[in-house]
Design a protein around this motif. Sequence first.
Motif, PDB file in Angstrom:
ATOM      1  N   ARG A 142      20.955  37.115   0.204  1.00  0.00           N
ATOM      2  CA  ARG A 142      20.727  35.665   0.331  1.00  0.00           C
ATOM      3  C   ARG A 142      21.711  35.130   1.355  1.00  0.00           C
ATOM      4  NH1 ARG A 142      16.384  33.412  -1.452  1.00  0.00           N
ATOM      5  NH2 ARG A 142      17.369  31.388  -1.639  1.00  0.00           N
ATOM      6  N   VAL A 143      21.326  34.060   2.031  1.00  0.00           N
ATOM      7  CA  VAL A 143      22.272  33.382   2.927  1.00  0.00           C
ATOM      8  C   VAL A 143      23.402  32.782   2.092  1.00  0.00           C
ATOM      9  CG1 VAL A 143      20.672  32.837   4.798  1.00  0.00           C
ATOM     10  CG2 VAL A 143      20.843  31.292   2.840  1.00  0.00           C
ATOM     11  N   GLY A 144      24.526  32.488   2.748  1.00  0.00           N
ATOM     12  CA  GLY A 144      25.676  31.908   2.057  1.00  0.00           C
ATOM     13  C   GLY A 144      25.414  30.478   1.615  1.00  0.00           C
ATOM     14  N   GLY A 145      26.323  29.962   0.803  1.00  0.00           N
ATOM     15  CA  GLY A 145      26.103  28.633   0.226  1.00  0.00           C
ATOM     16  C   GLY A 145      27.044  27.566   0.754  1.00  0.00           C
ATOM     17  N   LYS A 146      27.721  27.800   1.854  1.00  0.00           N
ATOM     18  CA  LYS A 146      28.698  26.814   2.345  1.00  0.00           C
ATOM     19  C   LYS A 146      28.003  25.538   2.815  1.00  0.00           C
ATOM     20  CE  LYS A 146      32.273  30.034   3.215  1.00  0.00           C
ATOM     21  NZ  LYS A 146      32.417  30.904   4.377  1.00  0.00           N
ATOM     22  N   GLY A 203      26.517  30.886   9.890  1.00  0.00           N
ATOM     23  CA  GLY A 203      25.538  30.263  10.773  1.00  0.00           C
ATOM     24  C   GLY A 203      25.595  30.897  12.149  1.00  0.00           C
ATOM     25  N   TYR A 204      24.633  30.553  12.962  1.00  0.00           N
ATOM     26  CA  TYR A 204      24.484  31.185  14.275  1.00  0.00           C
ATOM     27  C   TYR A 204      23.652  30.276  15.158  1.00  0.00           C
ATOM     28  CZ  TYR A 204      22.230  34.426  17.620  1.00  0.00           C
ATOM     29  OH  TYR A 204      21.731  35.032  18.740  1.00  0.00           O
ATOM     30  N   TRP A 205      24.033  30.183  16.410  1.00  0.00           N
ATOM     31  CA  TRP A 205      23.125  29.539  17.363  1.00  0.00           C
ATOM     32  C   TRP A 205      23.216  30.287  18.684  1.00  0.00           C
ATOM     33  CZ3 TRP A 205      28.160  28.009  17.319  1.00  0.00           C
ATOM     34  CH2 TRP A 205      28.764  27.719  18.542  1.00  0.00           C
ATOM     35  N   GLU A 206      22.155  30.269  19.437  1.00  0.00           N
ATOM     36  CA  GLU A 206      22.182  30.866  20.776  1.00  0.00           C
ATOM     37  C   GLU A 206      21.003  30.335  21.576  1.00  0.00           C
ATOM     38  OE1 GLU A 206      23.302  34.996  20.969  1.00  0.00           O
ATOM     39  OE2 GLU A 206      22.888  35.087  23.134  1.00  0.00           O
ATOM     40  N   LEU A 207      21.217  30.271  22.894  1.00  0.00           N
ATOM     41  CA  LEU A 207      20.175  29.778  23.800  1.00  0.00           C
ATOM     42  C   LEU A 207      19.661  30.910  24.668  1.00  0.00           C
ATOM     43  CD1 LEU A 207      22.101  26.646  25.192  1.00  0.00           C
ATOM     44  CD2 LEU A 207      20.788  26.830  23.066  1.00  0.00           C
ATOM     45  N   ASN A 208      18.434  30.744  25.118  1.00  0.00           N
ATOM     46  CA  ASN A 208      17.848  31.637  26.130  1.00  0.00           C
ATOM     47  C   ASN A 208      17.786  33.099  25.684  1.00  0.00           C
ATOM     48  OD1 ASN A 208      16.566  31.933  28.598  1.00  0.00           O
ATOM     49  ND2 ASN A 208      18.442  32.476  29.659  1.00  0.00           N
ATOM     50  N   VAL A 237      14.018  31.607  24.164  1.00  0.00           N
ATOM     51  CA  VAL A 237      14.040  31.355  22.719  1.00  0.00           C
ATOM     52  C   VAL A 237      15.446  30.865  22.394  1.00  0.00           C
ATOM     53  CG1 VAL A 237      13.797  32.363  20.423  1.00  0.00           C
ATOM     54  CG2 VAL A 237      12.371  33.214  22.314  1.00  0.00           C
ATOM     55  N   SER A 238      15.553  29.591  22.039  1.00  0.00           N
ATOM     56  CA  SER A 238      16.851  29.002  21.685  1.00  0.00           C
ATOM     57  C   SER A 238      16.761  28.575  20.236  1.00  0.00           C
ATOM     58  CB  SER A 238      17.149  27.801  22.571  1.00  0.00           C
ATOM     59  OG  SER A 238      17.257  28.212  23.922  1.00  0.00           O
ATOM     60  N   LEU A 239      17.770  28.912  19.453  1.00  0.00           N
ATOM     61  CA  LEU A 239      17.652  28.594  18.026  1.00  0.00           C
ATOM     62  C   LEU A 239      18.999  28.411  17.335  1.00  0.00           C
ATOM     63  CD1 LEU A 239      18.468  31.505  16.689  1.00  0.00           C
ATOM     64  CD2 LEU A 239      16.079  32.025  16.978  1.00  0.00           C
ATOM     65  N   VAL A 240      18.896  27.761  16.183  1.00  0.00           N
ATOM     66  CA  VAL A 240      20.039  27.544  15.296  1.00  0.00           C
ATOM     67  C   VAL A 240      19.635  28.128  13.943  1.00  0.00           C
ATOM     68  CG1 VAL A 240      21.504  25.802  14.204  1.00  0.00           C
ATOM     69  CG2 VAL A 240      20.603  25.402  16.493  1.00  0.00           C
ATOM     70  N   ALA A 241      20.594  28.801  13.266  1.00  0.00           N
ATOM     71  CA  ALA A 241      20.246  29.450  11.988  1.00  0.00           C
ATOM     72  C   ALA A 241      21.396  29.337  11.002  1.00  0.00           C
ATOM     73  CB  ALA A 241      19.925  30.924  12.231  1.00  0.00           C
ATOM     74  N   GLY A 242      21.042  29.368   9.723  1.00  0.00           N
ATOM     75  CA  GLY A 242      22.061  29.314   8.668  1.00  0.00           C
ATOM     76  C   GLY A 242      21.396  28.909   7.377  1.00  0.00           C
ATOM     77  N   ASN A 243      22.197  28.496   6.404  1.00  0.00           N
ATOM     78  CA  ASN A 243      21.525  27.842   5.281  1.00  0.00           C
ATOM     79  C   ASN A 243      21.100  26.458   5.773  1.00  0.00           C
ATOM     80  OD1 ASN A 243      23.573  25.882   4.901  1.00  0.00           O
ATOM     81  ND2 ASN A 243      24.706  27.189   3.490  1.00  0.00           N
ATOM     82  N   GLU A 244      20.315  25.749   5.004  1.00  0.00           N
ATOM     83  CA  GLU A 244      19.739  24.496   5.495  1.00  0.00           C
ATOM     84  C   GLU A 244      20.817  23.506   5.960  1.00  0.00           C
ATOM     85  OE1 GLU A 244      16.316  23.583   3.496  1.00  0.00           O
ATOM     86  OE2 GLU A 244      15.863  22.051   5.017  1.00  0.00           O
ATOM     87  N   VAL A 245      21.906  23.424   5.188  1.00  0.00           N
ATOM     88  CA  VAL A 245      22.940  22.425   5.479  1.00  0.00           C
ATOM     89  C   VAL A 245      23.708  22.793   6.745  1.00  0.00           C
ATOM     90  CG1 VAL A 245      25.042  21.333   4.559  1.00  0.00           C
ATOM     91  CG2 VAL A 245      23.158  21.924   3.019  1.00  0.00           C
ATOM     92  N   ILE A 246      24.141  24.033   6.836  1.00  0.00           N
ATOM     93  CA  ILE A 246      24.937  24.456   8.001  1.00  0.00           C
ATOM     94  C   ILE A 246      24.078  24.417   9.269  1.00  0.00           C
ATOM     95  CG2 ILE A 246      26.170  26.419   9.032  1.00  0.00           C
ATOM     96  CD1 ILE A 246      27.775  24.894   6.846  1.00  0.00           C
ATOM     97  N   CYS A 247      22.834  24.816   9.120  1.00  0.00           N
ATOM     98  CA  CYS A 247      21.912  24.777  10.257  1.00  0.00           C
ATOM     99  C   CYS A 247      21.828  23.341  10.788  1.00  0.00           C
ATOM    100  CB  CYS A 247      20.547  25.267   9.768  1.00  0.00           C
ATOM    101  SG  CYS A 247      19.337  25.427  11.033  1.00  0.00           S
ATOM    102  N   GLN A 248      21.675  22.393   9.892  1.00  0.00           N
ATOM    103  CA  GLN A 248      21.584  20.980  10.260  1.00  0.00           C
ATOM    104  C   GLN A 248      22.878  20.505  10.929  1.00  0.00           C
ATOM    105  OE1 GLN A 248      18.714  19.489  10.126  1.00  0.00           O
ATOM    106  NE2 GLN A 248      19.716  17.736  11.127  1.00  0.00           N
ATOM    107  N   LYS A 249      24.007  20.962  10.407  1.00  0.00           N
ATOM    108  CA  LYS A 249      25.296  20.511  10.953  1.00  0.00           C
ATOM    109  C   LYS A 249      25.517  21.062  12.371  1.00  0.00           C
ATOM    110  CE  LYS A 249      27.433  18.884   6.871  1.00  0.00           C
ATOM    111  NZ  LYS A 249      28.418  18.861   5.818  1.00  0.00           N
ATOM    112  N   ILE A 250      25.130  22.299  12.588  1.00  0.00           N
ATOM    113  CA  ILE A 250      25.254  22.864  13.946  1.00  0.00           C
ATOM    114  C   ILE A 250      24.347  22.068  14.898  1.00  0.00           C
ATOM    115  CG2 ILE A 250      24.912  24.905  15.407  1.00  0.00           C
ATOM    116  CD1 ILE A 250      25.312  26.639  12.866  1.00  0.00           C
ATOM    117  N   LEU A 251      23.153  21.806  14.415  1.00  0.00           N
ATOM    118  CA  LEU A 251      22.172  21.057  15.207  1.00  0.00           C
ATOM    119  C   LEU A 251      22.720  19.686  15.610  1.00  0.00           C
ATOM    120  CD1 LEU A 251      19.395  21.992  15.973  1.00  0.00           C
ATOM    121  CD2 LEU A 251      18.492  20.905  13.919  1.00  0.00           C
TER     122      LEU A 251
END
Length: 262
Positions: A142-146, A203-208, A237-251
Amino acid sequence: MINYIEVIKEVKCWARKVGKIQKEHLGENMVLNTKSSSVDLVTEMDRWSEEFLMNAIRDKYPDHAILSEEYGKHDIASNYLWVIDPLDGTTNYAQGLHVFAVSIALQYQSKTRLGIIYVPVLDQMFEAVRGQGAYLNGNAIRVGGKAELRESVLATGFPYDRAENPDNNVNYFSRITPQVRGIRRMGSAAYDLANVSAGLLDGYWELNLSPWDVAAGVLILEEAGGKVVYLPEKRGVSLVAGNEVICQKILEEIRAVDSIGS
Ligand code: IPD
Ligand code: CA
Ligand code: CA
């Protein structure tokens, strides 16, 4: 109709075979060629691994299409498309560093149905069949819960044309790095996504990126309860990933940088 549970068993065997050879030859002097830029390498091992996987797929599924990094598209009219990165982390591999992975996904009508990411040096097999959960060496992950960036360890990466193109993620990196517990540049997008899926990265993000970098990883992450948001306005392909909260915060941080820039 294909039985994905059966197919993935076979896919894992192929990945293990390829990974074993990659591991055995790690650290050897390889002939290095460059591709899109002077830092975009391809080794003999990338080519050998791709050939092995393409032959295995063609032998077993001759009527399926294949999209792979070095060869491109083996284009035959089919609802099935294999998306493979035979060696994700080529720069690491060429250095003799341990972080690299084999990534294989199978799509049906453009939707990923199964994916595996195999990390040969650690003998880690991440896998998912759509709707069946995600596993690391047979154990559910499972993804982390932070919920806070300041407690999170994130990963990212930089495109190969970073010297020539200012759209190279350095702006987002500068904004996000001071706000997090740690930041990693592992050098393999597949490895990054796999580790977010197992809660080892938050979490993770990367472009191109390219489809073969992420096809398996996105399914594994989603099956591990994670969230992926694509940034269609950005390159490749550019994307942000994580649990829902962390993904949103990176975004939010990415959007904040964009709004300053515009
Ligand atoms: C690369 C890796 C790297 C990412 C690059 C990818 P390759 O794939 O995933 O982490 O930053 O954008 O192209 O060339 O090692 O297969
Ligand atoms: Ca790759
Ligand atoms: Ca590759």
